[in-house]
Design a protein around this motif. Structure first.
Motif, mmCIF file in Angstrom:
data_model
loop_
_atom_site.group_PDB
_atom_site.id
_atom_site.type_symbol
_atom_site.label_atom_id
_atom_site.label_comp_id
_atom_site.label_asym_id
_atom_site.label_seq_id
_atom_site.Cartn_x
_atom_site.Cartn_y
_atom_site.Cartn_z
ATOM 1 N N LEU A 105 14.116 -4.160 -21.593
ATOM 2 C CA LEU A 105 14.632 -4.202 -22.955
ATOM 3 C C LEU A 105 13.991 -3.145 -23.836
ATOM 4 O O LEU A 105 14.589 -2.719 -24.826
ATOM 5 C CB LEU A 105 14.415 -5.589 -23.565
ATOM 6 N N ASN A 106 12.790 -2.722 -23.488
ATOM 7 C CA ASN A 106 12.082 -1.730 -24.311
ATOM 8 C C ASN A 106 12.414 -0.383 -23.840
ATOM 9 O O ASN A 106 12.786 0.506 -23.735
ATOM 10 C CB ASN A 106 10.567 -1.919 -24.223
ATOM 11 N N ILE A 141 9.112 -12.197 -16.728
ATOM 12 C CA ILE A 141 9.177 -11.931 -18.177
ATOM 13 C C ILE A 141 8.773 -10.489 -18.453
ATOM 14 O O ILE A 141 9.435 -9.782 -19.224
ATOM 15 C CB ILE A 141 8.277 -12.920 -18.957
ATOM 16 N N ARG A 142 7.686 -10.037 -17.830
ATOM 17 C CA ARG A 142 7.232 -8.657 -18.040
ATOM 18 C C ARG A 142 8.312 -7.662 -17.616
ATOM 19 O O ARG A 142 8.590 -6.687 -18.313
ATOM 20 C CB ARG A 142 5.938 -8.392 -17.263
ATOM 21 N N LYS A 143 8.938 -7.904 -16.461
ATOM 22 C CA LYS A 143 9.993 -7.002 -15.989
ATOM 23 C C LYS A 143 11.174 -6.989 -16.949
ATOM 24 O O LYS A 143 11.724 -5.932 -17.254
ATOM 25 C CB LYS A 143 10.458 -7.419 -14.587
#
Length: 178
Positions: A177-178, A170-172
């Motif tokens: 996306l950011n 999820i973090r990756k």
């Protein structure tokens, strides 16, 4: 009032599917019929329990005279009532201790993910299940929908062991996306 409660309970039991009926359901139906909350008064709860137990004893005595093959069904009926009584006692004890929250089916609510989604622990056919499910409201009650998943203890263990990898993924994904 006691005779009215006894009469209502017996009438409900006579017309009930004993494989589905629980003491809680009988108490609720009798309360609705008499326009009285039978769950909030300990005396009324004990009275309903006593009438249900008496009814089951007399029904079992009558049916014991029938074929021996129907005997396991009686044991299942007793177990359903006993389990319901135990669940209600546990629920009352936990409420007193400010502890656990249970739903209308007696399933332990672990957490509410949203106002319509929750994680519960339930016993289904002798197996403990972790259920992550969407709920809907009907007649003022929150009922589980078919949208969700129930995991056995083994499946839950495998899932919980994978949580760190899921969080990392999820973090990756979020960093891309950011």
């Amino acid at each position: 009032m006691e005779r009215e409660i006894e009469g209502a309970v017996i009438e409900i039991l006579k017309n009930a599917d004993m494989n589905e009926m629980t003491e809680y359901k009988v108490r609720k139906m009798a309360g609705e019929k008499l326009a009285v909350d039978l769950s909030s008064n300990p005396h009324h709860k004990k009275l309903v329990r006593s009438v249900v137990e008496s009814f089951l004893r007399s029904k079992n005595a009558e049916e014991a005279e029938e074929a021996e093959a129907s005997k396991p069904q009686h044991d299942e009926q007793k177990v359903v009532v006993q389990e319901e009584e135990e669940e209600e006692e546990e629920e009352e004890e936990s409420k007193k201790s400010g502890g656990k929250e249970y739903d209308d089916d007696g399933d332990l609510i672990i957490c509410r993910l949203s106002n319509r989604r929750r994680v519960t622990i339930q016993d289904f056919r002798g197996k403990t299940l972790v259920s992550i499910r969407e709920y809907y409201e009907k007649d003022g009650k929150q009922l589980p929908s078919s949208k969700g998943i129930s995991l056995t203890a083994e499946q839950w263990s495998a899932f919980s062991n994978a949580v760190p990898k899921i969080e990392e993924a999820i973090r990756k994904m979020e960093s891309r996306l950011n």
